[in-house]
Design a protein around this motif. Structure first.
Motif, PDB file in Angstrom:
ATOM      1  N   ARG A   1       0.837  -1.209   0.000  1.00  0.00           N
ATOM      2  CA  ARG A   1       0.000   0.000   0.000  1.00  0.00           C
ATOM      3  C   ARG A   1       0.870   1.257   0.000  1.00  0.00           C
ATOM      4  NH1 ARG A   1      -4.587   2.161   0.600  1.00  0.00           N
ATOM      5  NH2 ARG A   1      -5.526   0.125   0.244  1.00  0.00           N
ATOM      6  N   THR A   2       1.908   1.259   0.841  1.00  0.00           N
ATOM      7  CA  THR A   2       2.791   2.438   0.888  1.00  0.00           C
ATOM      8  C   THR A   2       3.494   2.618  -0.458  1.00  0.00           C
ATOM      9  OG1 THR A   2       3.158   2.026   3.238  1.00  0.00           O
ATOM     10  CG2 THR A   2       4.654   3.566   2.162  1.00  0.00           C
ATOM     11  N   GLY A   3       3.963   1.517  -1.046  1.00  0.00           N
ATOM     12  CA  GLY A   3       4.639   1.608  -2.344  1.00  0.00           C
ATOM     13  C   GLY A   3       3.722   2.171  -3.414  1.00  0.00           C
ATOM     14  N   ALA A   4       2.480   1.684  -3.438  1.00  0.00           N
ATOM     15  CA  ALA A   4       1.524   2.184  -4.436  1.00  0.00           C
ATOM     16  C   ALA A   4       1.205   3.652  -4.177  1.00  0.00           C
ATOM     17  CB  ALA A   4       0.248   1.340  -4.403  1.00  0.00           C
ATOM     18  N   SER A   5       1.031   4.019  -2.900  1.00  0.00           N
ATOM     19  CA  SER A   5       0.713   5.418  -2.575  1.00  0.00           C
ATOM     20  C   SER A   5       1.847   6.345  -3.012  1.00  0.00           C
ATOM     21  CB  SER A   5       0.479   5.577  -1.073  1.00  0.00           C
ATOM     22  OG  SER A   5      -0.680   4.875  -0.682  1.00  0.00           O
ATOM     23  N   CYS A   6       3.086   5.954  -2.726  1.00  0.00           N
ATOM     24  CA  CYS A   6       4.227   6.786  -3.118  1.00  0.00           C
ATOM     25  C   CYS A   6       4.280   6.912  -4.634  1.00  0.00           C
ATOM     26  CB  CYS A   6       5.531   6.200  -2.601  1.00  0.00           C
ATOM     27  SG  CYS A   6       5.707   6.354  -0.807  1.00  0.00           S
ATOM     28  N   ALA A   7       3.985   5.833  -5.341  1.00  0.00           N
ATOM     29  CA  ALA A   7       4.042   5.883  -6.807  1.00  0.00           C
ATOM     30  C   ALA A   7       2.910   6.754  -7.363  1.00  0.00           C
ATOM     31  CB  ALA A   7       3.974   4.470  -7.394  1.00  0.00           C
ATOM     32  N   ILE A   8       1.717   6.677  -6.764  1.00  0.00           N
ATOM     33  CA  ILE A   8       0.630   7.578  -7.187  1.00  0.00           C
ATOM     34  C   ILE A   8       1.106   9.019  -7.034  1.00  0.00           C
ATOM     35  CG2 ILE A   8      -1.674   8.466  -6.604  1.00  0.00           C
ATOM     36  CD1 ILE A   8      -2.461   5.640  -5.732  1.00  0.00           C
ATOM     37  N   LEU A   9       1.716   9.314  -5.878  1.00  0.00           N
ATOM     38  CA  LEU A   9       2.171  10.684  -5.607  1.00  0.00           C
ATOM     39  C   LEU A   9       3.270  11.127  -6.556  1.00  0.00           C
ATOM     40  CD1 LEU A   9       2.227  11.088  -1.769  1.00  0.00           C
ATOM     41  CD2 LEU A   9       1.476  12.796  -3.431  1.00  0.00           C
ATOM     42  N   ILE A  10       4.210  10.234  -6.832  1.00  0.00           N
ATOM     43  CA  ILE A  10       5.310  10.618  -7.722  1.00  0.00           C
ATOM     44  C   ILE A  10       4.772  10.835  -9.138  1.00  0.00           C
ATOM     45  CG2 ILE A  10       7.480   9.794  -8.751  1.00  0.00           C
ATOM     46  CD1 ILE A  10       8.092   8.574  -5.954  1.00  0.00           C
ATOM     47  N   GLY A  11       3.756  10.062  -9.509  1.00  0.00           N
ATOM     48  CA  GLY A  11       3.081  10.337 -10.778  1.00  0.00           C
ATOM     49  C   GLY A  11       2.418  11.705 -10.770  1.00  0.00           C
ATOM     50  N   ASP A  12       1.735  12.021  -9.675  1.00  0.00           N
ATOM     51  CA  ASP A  12       1.103  13.342  -9.548  1.00  0.00           C
ATOM     52  C   ASP A  12       2.143  14.456  -9.684  1.00  0.00           C
ATOM     53  OD1 ASP A  12      -1.296  12.067  -9.024  1.00  0.00           O
ATOM     54  OD2 ASP A  12      -1.169  12.302  -6.849  1.00  0.00           O
ATOM     55  N   VAL A  13       3.266  14.254  -9.025  1.00  0.00           N
ATOM     56  CA  VAL A  13       4.344  15.248  -9.079  1.00  0.00           C
ATOM     57  C   VAL A  13       4.828  15.404 -10.527  1.00  0.00           C
ATOM     58  CG1 VAL A  13       6.755  15.656  -8.423  1.00  0.00           C
ATOM     59  CG2 VAL A  13       5.090  14.981  -6.676  1.00  0.00           C
ATOM     60  N   ALA A  14       4.948  14.293 -11.243  1.00  0.00           N
ATOM     61  CA  ALA A  14       5.414  14.360 -12.636  1.00  0.00           C
ATOM     62  C   ALA A  14       4.441  15.181 -13.484  1.00  0.00           C
ATOM     63  CB  ALA A  14       5.584  12.949 -13.215  1.00  0.00           C
ATOM     64  N   LEU A  15       3.139  15.000 -13.242  1.00  0.00           N
ATOM     65  CA  LEU A  15       2.147  15.786 -13.979  1.00  0.00           C
ATOM     66  C   LEU A  15       2.291  17.272 -13.640  1.00  0.00           C
ATOM     67  CD1 LEU A  15      -0.349  16.349 -15.674  1.00  0.00           C
ATOM     68  CD2 LEU A  15      -1.770  15.326 -13.894  1.00  0.00           C
ATOM     69  N   ALA A  16       2.398  17.578 -12.370  1.00  0.00           N
ATOM     70  CA  ALA A  16       2.529  18.982 -11.947  1.00  0.00           C
ATOM     71  C   ALA A  16       3.819  19.588 -12.500  1.00  0.00           C
ATOM     72  CB  ALA A  16       2.500  19.081 -10.422  1.00  0.00           C
ATOM     73  N   TRP A  17       4.896  18.828 -12.450  1.00  0.00           N
ATOM     74  CA  TRP A  17       6.176  19.359 -12.897  1.00  0.00           C
ATOM     75  C   TRP A  17       6.272  19.451 -14.421  1.00  0.00           C
ATOM     76  CZ3 TRP A  17      10.101  16.789  -8.903  1.00  0.00           C
ATOM     77  CH2 TRP A  17       9.910  17.412  -7.666  1.00  0.00           C
ATOM     78  N   SER A  18       5.534  18.610 -15.128  1.00  0.00           N
ATOM     79  CA  SER A  18       5.521  18.752 -16.598  1.00  0.00           C
ATOM     80  C   SER A  18       4.937  20.119 -16.951  1.00  0.00           C
ATOM     81  CB  SER A  18       4.715  17.625 -17.258  1.00  0.00           C
ATOM     82  OG  SER A  18       3.319  17.827 -17.123  1.00  0.00           O
ATOM     83  N   ASP A  19       3.962  20.542 -16.161  1.00  0.00           N
ATOM     84  CA  ASP A  19       3.373  21.860 -16.380  1.00  0.00           C
ATOM     85  C   ASP A  19       4.368  22.966 -16.054  1.00  0.00           C
ATOM     86  OD1 ASP A  19       0.853  23.149 -17.073  1.00  0.00           O
ATOM     87  OD2 ASP A  19       0.899  23.935 -15.036  1.00  0.00           O
ATOM     88  N   GLU A  20       5.110  22.759 -14.977  1.00  0.00           N
ATOM     89  CA  GLU A  20       6.108  23.753 -14.570  1.00  0.00           C
ATOM     90  C   GLU A  20       7.194  23.877 -15.656  1.00  0.00           C
ATOM     91  OE1 GLU A  20       6.671  23.135 -10.346  1.00  0.00           O
ATOM     92  OE2 GLU A  20       8.469  24.401 -10.422  1.00  0.00           O
ATOM     93  N   LEU A  21       7.620  22.745 -16.204  1.00  0.00           N
ATOM     94  CA  LEU A  21       8.617  22.770 -17.284  1.00  0.00           C
ATOM     95  C   LEU A  21       8.095  23.543 -18.486  1.00  0.00           C
ATOM     96  CD1 LEU A  21      10.089  19.154 -17.275  1.00  0.00           C
ATOM     97  CD2 LEU A  21      11.462  21.242 -17.488  1.00  0.00           C
TER      98      LEU A  21
END
Lengths: 359, 359
Positions: B130-150
């Motif tokens: 569960r923790t691994g999946a949660s961290c991966a969901i979050l890192i995916g979210d971060v990638a989406l947010a940061w793609s916008d920042e880029l």
């Protein structure tokens, strides 16, 4: 938080404006999907989630920032920006509920549970649960993408957008960092109060209070002095708000909060309350906390034993003291802040509601 | 897809430029996190994911669009825009792998599996997962947010940004709609070929080929005629690309594709290949497909029985025919497209690589 209305002249109009904006945006998305041969379900599920409640707290705080920055009547572009914050918040809540494996939100099943229930009997329970979670992950992703779309179609001037975008980017990263810390410490609470406060600072104080206030103020062209005063005010209020939330999450009545009072304890959340209790516990109390915090099948009897320890160690009282101190600090900032009186009045009311609220 | 390089004069430089941009951006993020008392893990995990491979296909197609639109040497701002597409793609892959419950990607464990493994022995296996999946969901979210920042810090002119943003917004929604259809039809494949093609159109043809081409062309200020020609070319090539991918996902050698050849069959994916086989199957073949497609513990023996049916029904050959027809259609578009010869040459090469590739 509804009482914050009274401190903000246009609050009811703003709340209505945000809701109307979100509804119109999602209706347009649903129609566009159908015209492409896709299902309107994504837009409809998100619309249902947004319509099911929520205090529109971040839009209201953004509008308070607008007024603190010198703005008066709230223009359409600011309402749309505020609506984009609410859409972003939907993303946060939908994904948080998946990560926390929460059953209910705002007194109703969480989105992933509802979508699991919709899978029907053609799927085995495990497959239905997986499909429900996957759809909820995706609808959260869509909410994040669409919050950006709302912002960029809000009708802001290039100058406003240029001022606000860095704040929006910071806000997104900060809440994700806070959630990352939350997730990676859950189930393994420690005596580290500083780390628990760091989670609060990022996940709530900055995300819920500081950034929406600053975004509103920047839209109004606030001076640096105003923005700094708003930050100095926002961080203690935001921290107090979350400490109150943590207390309510453990000691609050679910029929008032809309959330089961077992979730935080069952999830073994690393909160200030728990960290303080672990610091102060004697051997027997420590055994209770170690055995029961984060226990999968934790029931009301076990939760009551934890609650006893949280109270008996003085941790609960200490958190109340912290809330009182943070509240006082925020109010002191307002005394010398370079703000118009009507803006100060709104922030003072926000302070009271955030720190003393029953839900 | 590496061979696409040859058709694009600056491909190696572009690929290097994208990688350098992503590395610098993420290093900056990691340092910024540490300076705030947060962990650099989020930026580092994302950096590790992006460094672990990937053909930088969407950046290359974006650069091809830039040239098709009349651009020559690729400026820094276009490289950064291309890098933001790669960051967005990281978001897609990380979340897709969670939804598909995939074990491996690019020949290595998927991010959520890797993060589960990092949880150590202090957590029970279910909690670690569960923790691994949660961290991966979050890192995916971060990638989406940061793609916008880029994208917003790419240094585009207001005119370029204004032209590109609506395309980026469309692209995000389209791939999410495609994935939503994919997820909600998985495990329940039907004879509905049209629906399977719709998934492909949104999840791949538009997302991987049409939008990156258009974004590149718009950055170069392409005429409407050029952009329409690029769309007419992109959709058949993109569809053919995904049909090839579906064939490789079932019949390809895992050591070449980097993905287990069982995942799609075990997930019961609603692909064109499977829909055609279901249409053409006799009673015995139908029983094999119904019993084995989407079966949790499906092994190599069962997969071989499915493969036999996919071949014996003629579905496999039919998909090859579709690829050939789509390839011919794309090449016909290029014959009359208002494009510079060097741009046409690059697109012709892309067509070959996308439709005939071994991985």
């Amino acid at each position: 938080m509804a009482a914050v209305t009274a401190g903000l002249p246009h609050a009811e109009a703003l709340r209505q404006g945000v809701t109307t904006t979100l509804d119109a945006f999602l209706e347009h998305k649903a129609r566009a999907a159908v015209s492409l041969g896709m299902s309107p379900e994504v837009a409809q599920s998100l619309g249902g989630f947004l319509a099911a409640g929520g205090k529109r707290l971040r839009p209201l705080i953004c509008a308070t920032g607008w007024q603190a920055g010198g703005g008066r009547a709230i223009p359409e572009a600011v309402i749309r920006t505020a609506a984009s914050l609410e859409m972003f918040h939907a993303f946060c809540l939908i994904h948080d509920d998946i990560m926390d494996d929460s059953d209910s939100r705002r007194g109703a099943p969480t989105l992933h549970r509802r979508l699991t229930g919709l899978q029907g009997s053609s799927q085995r329970p495990a497959a239905a649960e997986r499909t429900g979670a996957s759809c909820a992950i995706l609808i959260g992703d869509v909410a994040l993408a669409w919050s950006d779309e709302l912002l960029h179609t809000a009708g802001l001037t290039p100058r406003q957008l240029g001022a606000v975008l860095p704040l929006v980017h910071e806000m997104r990263s900060e809440v994700m960092y806070g959630q990352y810390l939350d997730v990676t410490t859950a189930g393994r609470p420690t005596t580290d109060v500083e780390q628990a406060r760091r989670i609060i600072r990022y996940k709530t104080a900055k995300y819920t209070v500081e950034r929406p206030l600053q975004i509103g103020a920047c839209l109004a062209g606030a001076s640096l002095a105003v923005r700094e005063a708003l930050s100095a005010y926002a961080l203690p209020v935001g921290e107090a708000f979350q400490l109150r939330d943590d207390l309510l999450g453990v000691f609050g009545a679910p029929e008032v909060t809309g959330k089961p009072s077992l979730d935080d304890l069952r999830g073994g959340k690393h909160t200030v309350l728990v960290a303080l209790a672990l610091q102060r516990a004697d051997a027997g109390q420590r055994r209770v906390l170690d055995a029961l915090l984060g226990m999968d099948g934790l029931g009301e009897a076990g939760a009551d034993r934890i609650r006893e320890v949280l109270t008996a160690t003085g941790a609960r009282a200490e958190v109340e003291n912290m809330i009182a101190a943070l509240r006082a600090r925020a109010l002191r900032v307002l005394e010398s802040a370079p703000l118009a009186p009507y803006a100060t009045a709104g922030l003072r009311r926000l302070t009271e509601v955030a720190t003393a609220r029953a839900r």
